[in-house]
Design a protein around this motif. Structure first.
Motif, PDB file in Angstrom:
ATOM      1  N   LEU A   1       0.825  -1.209   0.000  1.00 16.01           N
ATOM      2  CA  LEU A   1       0.000   0.000   0.000  1.00 16.01           C
ATOM      3  C   LEU A   1       0.859   1.260   0.000  1.00 16.01           C
ATOM      4  CD1 LEU A   1      -2.848  -1.136   2.402  1.00 16.01           C
ATOM      5  CD2 LEU A   1      -2.924  -0.910  -0.088  1.00 16.01           C
ATOM      6  N   GLU A   2       1.972   1.216   0.710  1.00 19.90           N
ATOM      7  CA  GLU A   2       2.888   2.362   0.708  1.00 19.90           C
ATOM      8  C   GLU A   2       3.440   2.621  -0.694  1.00 19.90           C
ATOM      9  OE1 GLU A   2       5.620   1.097   3.745  1.00 19.90           O
ATOM     10  OE2 GLU A   2       4.440   2.057   5.345  1.00 19.90           O
ATOM     11  N   GLN A   3       3.668   1.559  -1.455  1.00 16.84           N
ATOM     12  CA  GLN A   3       4.154   1.732  -2.828  1.00 16.84           C
ATOM     13  C   GLN A   3       3.132   2.438  -3.705  1.00 16.84           C
ATOM     14  OE1 GLN A   3       5.272  -2.275  -3.862  1.00 16.84           O
ATOM     15  NE2 GLN A   3       7.264  -2.101  -2.857  1.00 16.84           N
ATOM     16  N   LEU A   4       1.854   2.357  -3.333  1.00 16.51           N
ATOM     17  CA  LEU A   4       0.794   3.065  -4.051  1.00 16.51           C
ATOM     18  C   LEU A   4       0.526   4.444  -3.422  1.00 16.51           C
ATOM     19  CD1 LEU A   4      -1.768   0.163  -4.639  1.00 16.51           C
ATOM     20  CD2 LEU A   4      -0.105   1.115  -6.259  1.00 16.51           C
ATOM     21  N   GLU A   5       1.371   4.812  -2.469  1.00 13.40           N
ATOM     22  CA  GLU A   5       1.332   6.108  -1.779  1.00 13.40           C
ATOM     23  C   GLU A   5       0.174   6.252  -0.794  1.00 13.40           C
ATOM     24  OE1 GLU A   5       2.141   9.452  -4.319  1.00 13.40           O
ATOM     25  OE2 GLU A   5       3.496   8.245  -5.549  1.00 13.40           O
ATOM     26  N   TYR A   6      -0.333   5.125  -0.305  1.00 10.88           N
ATOM     27  CA  TYR A   6      -1.299   5.153   0.790  1.00 10.88           C
ATOM     28  C   TYR A   6      -0.529   5.241   2.101  1.00 10.88           C
ATOM     29  CZ  TYR A   6      -5.205   4.103  -2.231  1.00 10.88           C
ATOM     30  OH  TYR A   6      -6.176   4.173  -3.199  1.00 10.88           O
ATOM     31  N   VAL A   7      -1.046   6.043   3.033  1.00 14.76           N
ATOM     32  CA  VAL A   7      -0.396   6.260   4.322  1.00 14.76           C
ATOM     33  C   VAL A   7      -1.301   5.709   5.417  1.00 14.76           C
ATOM     34  CG1 VAL A   7       0.496   8.004   5.920  1.00 14.76           C
ATOM     35  CG2 VAL A   7       0.716   8.351   3.439  1.00 14.76           C
ATOM     36  N   TYR A   8      -0.780   4.794   6.192  1.00 17.32           N
ATOM     37  CA  TYR A   8      -1.556   4.181   7.266  1.00 17.32           C
ATOM     38  C   TYR A   8      -1.756   5.182   8.403  1.00 17.32           C
ATOM     39  CZ  TYR A   8      -2.728   0.822  10.982  1.00 17.32           C
ATOM     40  OH  TYR A   8      -3.324   0.148  12.003  1.00 17.32           O
ATOM     41  N   ARG A   9      -3.004   5.365   8.799  1.00 13.06           N
ATOM     42  CA  ARG A   9      -3.354   6.228   9.928  1.00 13.06           C
ATOM     43  C   ARG A   9      -4.012   5.354  11.003  1.00 13.06           C
ATOM     44  NH1 ARG A   9      -0.204   9.684   8.282  1.00 13.06           N
ATOM     45  NH2 ARG A   9      -0.850  11.410   6.969  1.00 13.06           N
TER      46      ARG A   9
END
Length: 184
Positions: free
Chosen positions: A74-82
């Protein structure tokens, strides 16, 4: 110095939203190969409904802990875990994504045991089937955005009463439809 840029803006329906979702769904299906579903939810999923121009996506997975254990896809797709956005619900993970410096997507990942995906589907179907309800929701969203253009939290709180009423209507509508169906 305070930035005057709005963080909450409700805009007219954009017919490109389903295509934007579909492009992201393909990416997420690869990043979350164990997902049981990846669906378009929220106001951008309802044709004709004004919305914040942020694509809301719901993924249902067997176990949310497996997603947290390896955030790299998900980070590779630029999603940031909150992690603290939904602390009361251990089966609900939240990942915003910005594109060109502006919020563009919200990914909600739910464990298969969560009741929320079903509630989201019922709410979406109710708005699609009931234009008057969709217009009430749209009016509440516009009012909330006008009152609180600089606060997502206050925007959400300002439309909460209408959303709760519509959610209750949606549940009654869904239950009535189930009772009337031949499989009932």
């Amino acid at each position: 110095m305070e930035d005057d840029a709005r963080v909450v803006e409700v805009v007219p329906y954009d017919p490109a939203w389903p295509e934007l979702f579909e492009a992201e769904r393909r990416l997420l299906s690869k990043a979350l190969p164990g997902a049981l579903s990846v669906e378009h939810i929220g106001s951008t999923s309802v044709a004709g409904l004004a919305a914040k121009p942020i694509i809301d996506i719901m993924a249902v997975v067997p176990e949310v802990d497996a997603i947290v254990a390896d955030l790299r896809p998900l980070e590779q797709l630029e999603y940031v875990y909150r992690p603290w956005v939904f602390p009361e619900d251990r089966d609900h993970l939240f990942f915003p994504k910005d594109t060109a410096g502006k919020r563009s997507h919200h990914l909600h990942v739910f464990g298969v045991r969560s009741p929320v995906p079903g509630e989201n589907r019922v709410f979406r179907a109710y708005l699609e089937a009931n234009p008057a309800a969709a217009r009430r929701y749209e009016a509440a969203k516009k009012r909330a955005a006008d009152l609180h253009p600089h606060s997502r939290a206050r925007y959400g709180a300002a439309k909460e009463e209408t959303m709760a009423q519509l959610s209750a209507e949606a549940r009654r509508w869904s239950e009535s439809a189930r009772r009337q169906s031949p499989e009932g």
